[in-house]
Design an enzyme around this catalytic site. Sequence first.
Site, mmCIF file in Angstrom:
data_model
loop_
_atom_site.group_PDB
_atom_site.id
_atom_site.type_symbol
_atom_site.label_atom_id
_atom_site.label_comp_id
_atom_site.label_asym_id
_atom_site.label_seq_id
_atom_site.Cartn_x
_atom_site.Cartn_y
_atom_site.Cartn_z
ATOM 1 N NE ARG A 231 -3.855 -1.978 -0.136
ATOM 2 C CZ ARG A 231 -4.433 -3.215 -0.461
ATOM 3 N NH1 ARG A 231 -3.464 -3.072 -1.439
ATOM 4 N NH2 ARG A 231 -5.281 -3.719 -0.527
ATOM 5 C CD GLU A 260 -3.369 2.191 -6.778
ATOM 6 O OE1 GLU A 260 -4.721 2.150 -7.665
ATOM 7 O OE2 GLU A 260 -2.430 2.167 -6.269
ATOM 8 C CG HIS A 281 -3.236 -1.784 -6.941
ATOM 9 N ND1 HIS A 281 -3.554 -0.689 -5.973
ATOM 10 C CD2 HIS A 281 -3.472 -2.833 -6.861
ATOM 11 C CE1 HIS A 281 -4.038 -1.336 -5.031
ATOM 12 N NE2 HIS A 281 -3.898 -2.783 -5.005
HETATM 13 P P1 NAD Z 1 -0.264 -11.080 5.497
HETATM 14 O O1 NAD Z 1 -1.282 -10.127 6.318
HETATM 15 O O2 NAD Z 1 -0.222 -11.665 5.507
HETATM 16 O O3 NAD Z 1 0.582 -9.835 5.846
HETATM 17 C C1 NAD Z 1 1.029 -8.844 6.274
HETATM 18 C C2 NAD Z 1 2.022 -8.805 7.640
HETATM 19 O O4 NAD Z 1 2.877 -7.270 7.754
HETATM 20 C C3 NAD Z 1 1.522 -9.189 8.732
HETATM 21 O O5 NAD Z 1 3.053 -10.599 9.223
HETATM 22 C C4 NAD Z 1 1.818 -7.779 9.751
HETATM 23 O O6 NAD Z 1 1.991 -8.686 11.014
HETATM 24 C C5 NAD Z 1 2.703 -6.594 9.228
HETATM 25 N N1 NAD Z 1 2.290 -5.358 9.381
HETATM 26 C C6 NAD Z 1 1.347 -5.459 9.665
HETATM 27 N N2 NAD Z 1 1.737 -4.129 9.952
HETATM 28 C C7 NAD Z 1 3.376 -3.503 10.037
HETATM 29 C C8 NAD Z 1 4.095 -2.635 10.365
HETATM 30 N N3 NAD Z 1 3.169 -2.026 10.602
HETATM 31 N N4 NAD Z 1 5.443 -3.059 9.759
HETATM 32 C C9 NAD Z 1 5.848 -4.013 10.107
HETATM 33 N N5 NAD Z 1 5.416 -5.531 9.711
HETATM 34 C C10 NAD Z 1 3.546 -5.340 9.581
HETATM 35 O O7 NAD Z 1 -1.120 -9.613 3.843
HETATM 36 P P2 NAD Z 1 -0.714 -10.404 2.622
HETATM 37 O O8 NAD Z 1 -1.078 -11.184 1.708
HETATM 38 O O9 NAD Z 1 0.545 -11.161 2.868
HETATM 39 O O10 NAD Z 1 -0.328 -9.053 2.261
HETATM 40 C C11 NAD Z 1 0.540 -7.904 2.465
HETATM 41 C C12 NAD Z 1 0.389 -6.556 1.404
HETATM 42 O O11 NAD Z 1 0.325 -6.631 -0.298
HETATM 43 C C13 NAD Z 1 -1.118 -6.301 1.399
HETATM 44 O O12 NAD Z 1 -1.550 -4.861 1.753
HETATM 45 C C14 NAD Z 1 -2.062 -6.128 0.812
HETATM 46 O O13 NAD Z 1 -3.194 -5.384 1.058
HETATM 47 C C15 NAD Z 1 -1.095 -5.891 -0.599
HETATM 48 N N6 NAD Z 1 -1.435 -6.502 -1.485
HETATM 49 C C16 NAD Z 1 -1.376 -6.312 -2.431
HETATM 50 C C17 NAD Z 1 -1.906 -6.942 -4.442
HETATM 51 C C18 NAD Z 1 -1.741 -5.836 -5.088
HETATM 52 O O14 NAD Z 1 -2.412 -5.908 -6.063
HETATM 53 N N7 NAD Z 1 -0.550 -5.208 -5.411
HETATM 54 C C19 NAD Z 1 -2.101 -8.059 -3.746
HETATM 55 C C20 NAD Z 1 -2.245 -9.215 -3.139
HETATM 56 C C21 NAD Z 1 -2.200 -8.298 -1.833
#
Ligand code: NAD
Length: 311
Positions: A231, A260, A281
Site C-alpha cells: 500500500r 490511483e 495495481h
Molecule cells: P499478511 O497479512 O499475510 O502479511 C502482512 C504482514 O505485515 C503481517 O505479518 C503483519 O504483522 C505485518 N505488518 C503489519 N503492519 C506492519 C508494520 N507497521 N510494520 C511491519 N510489519 C507489519 O498480508 P499479505 O497477504 O502478505 O499482503 C501484504 C500486503 O500486500 C497487503 O497490504 C495487501 O493488501 C497487499 N497486496 C497487494 C496486492 C496488489 O494488487 N498489489 C495483491 C495482494 C496483496
Amino acid sequence: MPSVKVLITDPINEILIKTLKEKGAEVDYRPEIERKELLDIIENYQVLVVRSRTKVDKDVIERGKNLKIVARAGIGLDNIDTDETDKRGIKVVYAPGASTDSAVELTIGLMIAAARKMHAAMNLAKSGIFKKLEGVELAGKTIGIIGYGRIGTKVGIIANAMGMRVLAYDVVDIREKAEKLNAKAVTLDELVKESDVISLHVTVGKNAKPILDRDKFEKMKNNVIIVNTSRAVSVDGKALLEYIKSGKILAYATDVFWNEPPKEEWELELLKHERVIVTPHIGAQTKEAQQRVAEITLQNLLAAMKELGMI
Ligand code: NAD
C-alpha cells in the site's frame, strides 16, 4: 420462507451469480450502479457483494437497514468501513491470501526490472536505440522485507534462491519462521541500514503512518532499490521524491500509488520520473488469482449465509 435478496454492485465472476441463484437467492446484478441509486435501494437487500469500485461506507451501511452480510470479492477490506459493520453486527467475508502467488511474482518482476533498468532499456530499444544500459546484479545483495506475512515470506524464499541475503522485519515475532527460511529477523533500523533492496509487504490500518519516512531514507544505503506492492501510504511520498531526485534512491518500483490514478503534483512528478517504475495495481490481476478470489469469496459467503439460516 421468502428468498434472500442479494445485490451485486461491481463486475464479478459469473460463478458467484450462478451459484447464489442455484441456492435460491434472488440476485440483482448491477455492476455499474451509481452511488445515489445504491443508497436508495440498499435497504431492500440482506446481502451486498462488491469488489473495489463500491465504497461500503457509513452511509451505505446505515441505509442498508436489512443488511446481514457484506462480501468483498478481494483480498483486503480497504473499501469497507468495518467499524460500522461491526457496530451493526453485519458479517463481512472476503478472500484473504487468494492472490499471494500473483503478488509475489509481480514483486520479483519489479525488483528485477529496477535492477536491470528494463523499463528504460525497453523504451529505448522500441524507439530504435539499442543502447546498453548498465544495471546491478541481485545475487549476493541484501533484500530487506518489511511485513513478513504471506507475500513477504514467499518473496524472501525466492530472493534467497536467487542468491540474496534476506532480512525481515515485522511487528509480530517472526524469529523462528525467519530462521527456518534462511532469513534474519531484524529491527526496522537494521533493515533500512543494511539492505540493497527494500520490499514492502505490510497490511495497513486506516490511519497508518508511513513506515519509510525521511528518517528512514536518511539511514538507507546509497543506490537502494525500493519495491512496493502493498500500500502506498507505507511510504512518505513527498520525501521519497526528494530522495529519488537526489539520486540516493536508485529506483522506486511500485504497483501502488497514493491516489490511483495519481493526481497531486508531487505524485505526478514521481510517476514521470525515469527511475520510478509503475504498474497500475495489477498485483492480483491474473486469471488464476481472480478465479481463486471468486471461489474463496463464494465459499465464505455461502458459509456465512448458512450460519445465518439464509440458505
Ligand atoms: P499478511 O497479512 O499475510 O502479511 C502482512 C504482514 O505485515 C503481517 O505479518 C503483519 O504483522 C505485518 N505488518 C503489519 N503492519 C506492519 C508494520 N507497521 N510494520 C511491519 N510489519 C507489519 O498480508 P499479505 O497477504 O502478505 O499482503 C501484504 C500486503 O500486500 C497487503 O497490504 C495487501 O493488501 C497487499 N497486496 C497487494 C496486492 C496488489 O494488487 N498489489 C495483491 C495482494 C496483496
